[in-house]
Design a protein around this motif. Sequence first.
Motif, PDB file in Angstrom:
ATOM      1  N   ILE A 147     -25.820 -54.405 -45.548  1.00  0.00           N
ATOM      2  CA  ILE A 147     -25.671 -52.951 -45.563  1.00  0.00           C
ATOM      3  C   ILE A 147     -24.223 -52.558 -45.332  1.00  0.00           C
ATOM      4  O   ILE A 147     -23.659 -51.713 -46.060  1.00  0.00           O
ATOM      5  CB  ILE A 147     -26.588 -52.314 -44.500  1.00  0.00           C
ATOM      6  CG1 ILE A 147     -28.058 -52.531 -44.862  1.00  0.00           C
ATOM      7  CG2 ILE A 147     -26.298 -50.823 -44.351  1.00  0.00           C
ATOM      8  CD1 ILE A 147     -29.014 -52.108 -43.776  1.00  0.00           C
ATOM      9  N   VAL A 148     -23.594 -53.172 -44.328  1.00  0.00           N
ATOM     10  CA  VAL A 148     -22.211 -52.797 -44.005  1.00  0.00           C
ATOM     11  C   VAL A 148     -21.281 -53.158 -45.155  1.00  0.00           C
ATOM     12  O   VAL A 148     -20.349 -52.395 -45.473  1.00  0.00           O
ATOM     13  CB  VAL A 148     -21.763 -53.471 -42.696  1.00  0.00           C
ATOM     14  CG1 VAL A 148     -20.298 -53.204 -42.428  1.00  0.00           C
ATOM     15  CG2 VAL A 148     -22.608 -52.971 -41.539  1.00  0.00           C
ATOM     16  N   LYS A 149     -21.495 -54.281 -45.800  1.00  0.00           N
ATOM     17  CA  LYS A 149     -20.654 -54.636 -46.944  1.00  0.00           C
ATOM     18  C   LYS A 149     -20.775 -53.603 -48.052  1.00  0.00           C
ATOM     19  O   LYS A 149     -19.779 -53.262 -48.712  1.00  0.00           O
ATOM     20  CB  LYS A 149     -21.029 -56.031 -47.462  1.00  0.00           C
ATOM     21  CG  LYS A 149     -20.556 -57.164 -46.557  1.00  0.00           C
ATOM     22  CD  LYS A 149     -20.897 -58.518 -47.151  1.00  0.00           C
ATOM     23  CE  LYS A 149     -20.350 -59.648 -46.271  1.00  0.00           C
ATOM     24  NZ  LYS A 149     -20.683 -60.994 -46.813  1.00  0.00           N
ATOM     25  N   ALA A 195     -24.184 -40.340 -52.052  1.00  0.00           N
ATOM     26  CA  ALA A 195     -24.266 -39.926 -50.652  1.00  0.00           C
ATOM     27  C   ALA A 195     -25.673 -40.129 -50.101  1.00  0.00           C
ATOM     28  O   ALA A 195     -25.856 -40.565 -48.951  1.00  0.00           O
ATOM     29  CB  ALA A 195     -23.854 -38.460 -50.514  1.00  0.00           C
ATOM     30  N   SER A 196     -26.678 -39.831 -50.909  1.00  0.00           N
ATOM     31  CA  SER A 196     -28.065 -40.014 -50.459  1.00  0.00           C
ATOM     32  C   SER A 196     -28.382 -41.490 -50.263  1.00  0.00           C
ATOM     33  O   SER A 196     -29.106 -41.865 -49.334  1.00  0.00           O
ATOM     34  CB  SER A 196     -29.025 -39.385 -51.475  1.00  0.00           C
ATOM     35  OG  SER A 196     -28.763 -38.011 -51.643  1.00  0.00           O
ATOM     36  N   ALA A 197     -27.847 -42.333 -51.135  1.00  0.00           N
ATOM     37  CA  ALA A 197     -28.053 -43.776 -50.972  1.00  0.00           C
ATOM     38  C   ALA A 197     -27.385 -44.283 -49.695  1.00  0.00           C
ATOM     39  O   ALA A 197     -27.962 -45.105 -48.967  1.00  0.00           O
ATOM     40  CB  ALA A 197     -27.516 -44.521 -52.195  1.00  0.00           C
ATOM     41  N   VAL A 198     -26.195 -43.803 -49.410  1.00  0.00           N
ATOM     42  CA  VAL A 198     -25.520 -44.189 -48.161  1.00  0.00           C
ATOM     43  C   VAL A 198     -26.325 -43.722 -46.960  1.00  0.00           C
ATOM     44  O   VAL A 198     -26.475 -44.448 -45.969  1.00  0.00           O
ATOM     45  CB  VAL A 198     -24.090 -43.613 -48.127  1.00  0.00           C
ATOM     46  CG1 VAL A 198     -23.455 -43.848 -46.765  1.00  0.00           C
ATOM     47  CG2 VAL A 198     -23.235 -44.259 -49.208  1.00  0.00           C
ATOM     48  N   PHE A 199     -26.862 -42.517 -47.034  1.00  0.00           N
ATOM     49  CA  PHE A 199     -27.693 -42.002 -45.940  1.00  0.00           C
ATOM     50  C   PHE A 199     -28.900 -42.909 -45.699  1.00  0.00           C
ATOM     51  O   PHE A 199     -29.226 -43.244 -44.549  1.00  0.00           O
ATOM     52  CB  PHE A 199     -28.151 -40.583 -46.269  1.00  0.00           C
ATOM     53  CG  PHE A 199     -29.238 -40.070 -45.374  1.00  0.00           C
ATOM     54  CD1 PHE A 199     -28.959 -39.654 -44.082  1.00  0.00           C
ATOM     55  CD2 PHE A 199     -30.548 -40.004 -45.825  1.00  0.00           C
ATOM     56  CE1 PHE A 199     -29.963 -39.181 -43.251  1.00  0.00           C
ATOM     57  CE2 PHE A 199     -31.557 -39.535 -45.009  1.00  0.00           C
ATOM     58  CZ  PHE A 199     -31.266 -39.129 -43.713  1.00  0.00           C
ATOM     59  N   ALA A 200     -29.564 -43.312 -46.777  1.00  0.00           N
ATOM     60  CA  ALA A 200     -30.733 -44.175 -46.626  1.00  0.00           C
ATOM     61  C   ALA A 200     -30.356 -45.527 -46.043  1.00  0.00           C
ATOM     62  O   ALA A 200     -31.082 -46.090 -45.215  1.00  0.00           O
ATOM     63  CB  ALA A 200     -31.427 -44.346 -47.984  1.00  0.00           C
ATOM     64  N   LEU A 201     -29.214 -46.077 -46.461  1.00  0.00           N
ATOM     65  CA  LEU A 201     -28.769 -47.355 -45.895  1.00  0.00           C
ATOM     66  C   LEU A 201     -28.417 -47.200 -44.418  1.00  0.00           C
ATOM     67  O   LEU A 201     -28.732 -48.067 -43.597  1.00  0.00           O
ATOM     68  CB  LEU A 201     -27.553 -47.868 -46.671  1.00  0.00           C
ATOM     69  CG  LEU A 201     -27.815 -48.416 -48.075  1.00  0.00           C
ATOM     70  CD1 LEU A 201     -26.504 -48.737 -48.782  1.00  0.00           C
ATOM     71  CD2 LEU A 201     -28.694 -49.664 -48.011  1.00  0.00           C
ATOM     72  N   PHE A 220     -23.933 -48.085 -36.941  1.00  0.00           N
ATOM     73  CA  PHE A 220     -23.675 -49.519 -36.799  1.00  0.00           C
ATOM     74  C   PHE A 220     -22.824 -49.777 -35.560  1.00  0.00           C
ATOM     75  O   PHE A 220     -23.090 -50.707 -34.785  1.00  0.00           O
ATOM     76  CB  PHE A 220     -22.972 -50.034 -38.052  1.00  0.00           C
ATOM     77  CG  PHE A 220     -22.506 -51.463 -37.938  1.00  0.00           C
ATOM     78  CD1 PHE A 220     -23.413 -52.515 -38.027  1.00  0.00           C
ATOM     79  CD2 PHE A 220     -21.160 -51.758 -37.739  1.00  0.00           C
ATOM     80  CE1 PHE A 220     -22.982 -53.831 -37.919  1.00  0.00           C
ATOM     81  CE2 PHE A 220     -20.731 -53.068 -37.623  1.00  0.00           C
ATOM     82  CZ  PHE A 220     -21.649 -54.108 -37.718  1.00  0.00           C
ATOM     83  N   ALA A 221     -21.791 -48.955 -35.358  1.00  0.00           N
ATOM     84  CA  ALA A 221     -20.929 -49.139 -34.192  1.00  0.00           C
ATOM     85  C   ALA A 221     -21.683 -48.939 -32.897  1.00  0.00           C
ATOM     86  O   ALA A 221     -21.394 -49.584 -31.886  1.00  0.00           O
ATOM     87  CB  ALA A 221     -19.751 -48.160 -34.274  1.00  0.00           C
ATOM     88  N   PHE A 222     -22.664 -48.063 -32.908  1.00  0.00           N
ATOM     89  CA  PHE A 222     -23.444 -47.824 -31.704  1.00  0.00           C
ATOM     90  C   PHE A 222     -24.207 -49.076 -31.282  1.00  0.00           C
ATOM     91  O   PHE A 222     -24.342 -49.365 -30.098  1.00  0.00           O
ATOM     92  CB  PHE A 222     -24.430 -46.680 -31.961  1.00  0.00           C
ATOM     93  CG  PHE A 222     -25.049 -46.132 -30.716  1.00  0.00           C
ATOM     94  CD1 PHE A 222     -24.442 -45.098 -30.029  1.00  0.00           C
ATOM     95  CD2 PHE A 222     -26.235 -46.643 -30.222  1.00  0.00           C
ATOM     96  CE1 PHE A 222     -25.010 -44.577 -28.881  1.00  0.00           C
ATOM     97  CE2 PHE A 222     -26.813 -46.144 -29.077  1.00  0.00           C
ATOM     98  CZ  PHE A 222     -26.190 -45.106 -28.392  1.00  0.00           C
ATOM     99  N   CYS A 250     -14.758 -53.875 -40.477  1.00  0.00           N
ATOM    100  CA  CYS A 250     -15.434 -52.650 -40.039  1.00  0.00           C
ATOM    101  C   CYS A 250     -14.473 -51.732 -39.289  1.00  0.00           C
ATOM    102  O   CYS A 250     -14.443 -50.519 -39.523  1.00  0.00           O
ATOM    103  CB  CYS A 250     -16.635 -52.991 -39.152  1.00  0.00           C
ATOM    104  SG  CYS A 250     -17.938 -53.896 -40.002  1.00  0.00           S
ATOM    105  N   VAL A 251     -13.684 -52.322 -38.385  1.00  0.00           N
ATOM    106  CA  VAL A 251     -12.721 -51.511 -37.641  1.00  0.00           C
ATOM    107  C   VAL A 251     -11.704 -50.888 -38.587  1.00  0.00           C
ATOM    108  O   VAL A 251     -11.328 -49.717 -38.455  1.00  0.00           O
ATOM    109  CB  VAL A 251     -12.026 -52.359 -36.559  1.00  0.00           C
ATOM    110  CG1 VAL A 251     -10.906 -51.575 -35.894  1.00  0.00           C
ATOM    111  CG2 VAL A 251     -13.039 -52.835 -35.523  1.00  0.00           C
ATOM    112  N   SER A 252     -11.266 -51.670 -39.569  1.00  0.00           N
ATOM    113  CA  SER A 252     -10.308 -51.147 -40.545  1.00  0.00           C
ATOM    114  C   SER A 252     -10.908 -49.976 -41.316  1.00  0.00           C
ATOM    115  O   SER A 252     -10.238 -48.969 -41.565  1.00  0.00           O
ATOM    116  CB  SER A 252      -9.891 -52.264 -41.506  1.00  0.00           C
ATOM    117  OG  SER A 252      -9.025 -51.775 -42.508  1.00  0.00           O
TER     118      SER A 252
END
Length: 1313
Positions: free
Chosen positions: A652-654, A607-613, A678-680, A800-802
């Motif tokens: 990052i998104v991948k 979770a922390s790694a996802v937050f940093a990404l 990312f969506a923003f 991404c939408v999926s």
Amino acid sequence: MGDLMAPRISQSLVPTHLDEFDFVEIDNSRDVDADDDVDDAAPAALMVTSMAYLPQNSVLCELRHEAFEACVSSGPLDVGLVSKWRPKDRMKTGCVALVLCLNITVDPPDVIKISPCARMECWIDPNSMAPQKALETIGKTLSYQYERWHARAKYKIQLDPTVEEVKKLCCTCRKLAKSERVLFHYNGHGVPKPTANGEIWLFNKSYTQYIPLPVRDLDSWLRTPSMYVFDCSAAGMVVNAFKELQDLTPSNSSGSSVRDCILLAACEAHETLPQSAEFPADVFTSCLTTPIKMALRWFCTRSLLHESLTYSLIDRIPGRQTDRKTLLGELNWIFTAVTDTIAWNVLPHDLFQRLFRQDLLVASLFRNFLLAERIMRSANCSPISHPMLPATHQHHMWDAWDMAAEMCLAQLPALIEDPKVEFQPSPFFTEQLTAFEIWLDHGSEYKKAPEQLPIVLQVLLSQCHRFRALVLLGRFLDMGSWAVDLSCQVDLVKDDGHKYFIRFLDSEEAYPEQRAMAAFVLAVIVDGHRRGQEACIEAGLIHVCLRHLQDSTANEVQTEPLFLQWLCLCLGKLWEDFTEGQIIGLQADAPAIYGPLLSEPQPEVRASAVFALGTLFDIGFDSSSLSRDVGDEVSYDDDNDEDEKVKAEISIVKSLLDVVSDGSPLVRTEVAVALGRFAFGHNKHLKSVAAAILNHQPHSVLSSLPFFAIKGTTSGCTSANYYSHTGPILKAGGDSQSVVCDGRISTSNPLATSGVMHGSPVSDESSQHSDSGILTNCISNGVIDRAHSRHLDNGFYSQCVSAMCTLAKDPSPRIASLGRRVLSIIGIEQVVTKLTKSTGHVSSSESTTPPTSSLAGLARSSSLFDLNAGHLSMTFRTPPVSPPQPTYFTTGLRRVYSLELRPHLVSTPDSGLADPLLGSLGASGSSERSFLPKSTIYKWSCDHFTKPLLTAADDSNEIISKREEREKFAFDQILKCQHSSINKLHNQIAGWDTRFEAGAKITLLQPFSPVVIAADECERIRVWNYEEATLLNSFSNHDYPYKGISNLSLINELDDSLLLVASSDGSIRIWKDYSAKSRQKLVTAFYSIQGPRPGVPSLNAVVKWQQQSGILYASGKLSSIAVWDLDKEQRINSIPLQSECSVSAMSASLIHGREFAAGFTDGSVRLFDIRTPDMLVCATQLHTQKVVGMGFQPGLDPAKIVSASHAGDIQFLDFRHHRDAYLTIHAHRGSLAALAVHRHAPLIASGSAKQRIKVFNMDGEQLGTIQYYPTFMAQKIGSVSCLTFHPYQVMLAAGAADGCVSIYADEISSPRF
């Protein structure tokens, strides 16, 4: 025996291949001569056998599982706020102006002095020397007395001055002090009282007249910050004048928002200074500048020692105030502790900080002011201050001071008589530490704070008390975050403290947990603090953290998870909304370094790694980036840099897409937050892709969302099961402006076509048009389209939408709410639907009022759609993006599959935005930020450093004792099961009408309490005590429209068990406190399987939990079996099936962890061991029809199973020796619905849809039959839908299609219904 202990000791000891299973050879022959030895060894062998059945591991009991769904994200820390106990800036007094108007030998005309009267000034009798010399001596003495409190200030004295001299003095002091505080001390004992207008008196040059000086002039000369001390009669007049002056003066006249002006006055406006010879004439000044001498002289006449104490003895007290080993130093130290404690306990926090912690001289004077209040009130005189303080003269700490002073003064005669006598320190501080220790034993954050805390902090300076004080202070800080102040960002950066922590973080010698603490401190420094971010980047923190992260993935040795977690959080906070930091991180290839961390076994690290990404996404909130010059070294202005940025974002998104189905809600929450960012930045492109998906793929993931209520059909209606809970409808907004024509809305974006609402709101011929939701080119749902964002591949956007849609239908309500918010960013809106009960025409005046809701969830109607009514009222709205404001609503009337919209509620292109809320968002970055989903991992992780470290949990012994008691009970029951003779098992001891309309689908018996749990196909769960015949709890597993139960299991059954509820769609929800009425809490939730095979409408998930290994197996109408480690909350493997048939039943071994068997729809049975390379151990075709149920046979044989098919046959198989069944029972004729195998007793039970249950032993012998009898007194059962045995007792629970649950036992007892 080693293999028998495997579940308790080590899974690695268990054989990994089927060929190794023959180490267990069962020899039924017995040597007659060795009977006694065998009998003696039996109990020990059975005990070991029993231990093999009782796993010692527990899962899902970490801090992250404590009511995750109840935890509400509070978003990032407030920027710019400091703790209420921390001053913003230190301040000091730079200059002191001493003005003495004594006019010795001449009394003022308005004062009539008594005889004898007070005459001492600064402890000097003015009549003891020439008037001028006395005046000069008093002035020098006063300056010396002040210097003892603050020697670094510049002191200026004016004796009997004129107005011009005072003006020059004030201007000079302000010039010398610059922006520091100026203290103005006024002694007016030789002049009249201040006037009613607040004027103080001075002299003319010839000393023939008294000249008034208005306080307005004095204030204009000294300005702020300033402090005034007025020692004269009626001094309150001056204070009142200053208050009026501050009320009249604009707050910004001095260049600051608040005028920093402090006043101390000797008495009220109507009072006269004490004239008793007991006091000096300047008793107020003496209390402020010589408090110990004044306090002791006042106290000695009131003490029990008054006969042996005289003023002359007090004047001869040995020692120095700065030497705590002497009597005078001890008294001064105690006095400081007492007055500081009184102020800390009585004053408001902000006032205490301002007066007692900001300026050393001000703090000293106010401590002494408390003494002045105590002494002068005894003479009917009330000193006052501005800001005004609460009354403190009767505080109980003065009693402690009196006692300590008396004990010290009792030694005074001996010390004066013989200087060699050693002074005995007072027990004051020891007693106060004891009082603080008592508070620690009985206090808490919910009780009054310990009043001794200032004393504990003070005695840290004393070597003799330091150790005890540190221990007690550690216990206090260990009580929780309320005792700790984390608002240290400015101070640490100002003092270069961040460099120390960076060096410590980079040290290989420190322990990993200590380095994690350093990373935590650095994260606090940079959290929302731009100067801290800049300073840490300059010190190279990014490269230090990335290097350690890279080393952790390269080394084979497991790095401390806490250290990895805080490295990620530190970096995430470092470059959060800071473009320069993001660019440096991307240039250092941070996304590639973080990639391996997403597969770490600890959910907190992932979770922390996802937050940093996620914080690497630049969403345009960095104000510094907007003003950055084009020629700056770090920029993305040219196309090459932009291409690199796009590549980094794709990377990052991948990485995020790989963990969108992670088993931990903690991780998926951060994925939703990151995808929201990312969506923003890409909402325009994502919006168009979402519209295209919904337009051209009506059966896409968008239409599978649980709250997508209307799916496209030729008639505009859907199946009734989609309306069981009327919910939001998805609607994607287009880019074109709305055009209102004849009450209809038409746009150019083909989003909500016939695949969404066929024939509505426009005709079938124009079905390619839809309502755009009043969104313009530049703004969608309150979010600005980032026109500068570069368009990526449409296939990538589709993924991404999926992923966003997957999050929007997450089984965790919190994550689903975040997912819906992310979808709203890209224009997929929610539409609240509500049933219109009228069966006729609905008038145009009727409107539907939408429920007040946030993006966290939408109100649902409990009623079903009346499909025969022909009318359906709908309300479209754009979800609010900030605190709710009056919004517009488009209320439509649906009639014969058409939707007419009221035109006056929709804006035209010329009228601008219909919602003023949306219009205001474009100019407000803070509003845009509030629309984004909020991360929770940082604040949640900070809790680790607020938990007690010095003491273990109080309930640990209770938990161990409870577990041992349950183990003993389980051992005893296992012995009974293995050796008791089973008769018919047909005695019904309890019956329960669950009132499930669709019948009881699954039942479960609790092992250590008389409780049965039942669930129906609609996933309603009910808990019943069958001894007391009472309903304990009833709740719904979820509120989504699709329903279907798959399995119920208990997790950690030897402890406080959790209830695992598996749904047919593969979703897993795990509940705690499920048997307490309305107190059930969701511990965790996730999807165990993803996506059906092509052409398969539903998954029909099959889930099996294995406590011994902590593994969850899940499959269904899929081509693989997913293997989940619930301790890691991570899918650790996927077993390919390589066949067209799907899994229909599973069973996990109780002896060998990570071994399980699966039955398939084609009748085949397979044995798997996930420790082997191929995982598939053996496969055989046992049945001709679908396997309905199966289980491992009780005992130590790891490869013996029992399976049953829908055809009614029950097969007994030993995978070690046979590929075919060694025993077959034809139990039922084509109607077998359920099979249950007892864990420890040699029993199996099968149930059929023909209202019949049969019980067999492992030899195939039928022990009994339970069936429907039409007679009056006979038992009656319905069509059997499920069977389950009690884990440790010979007891069977049967659920029927009529909703009744019956419990049968071998013992005869009175039934309970």
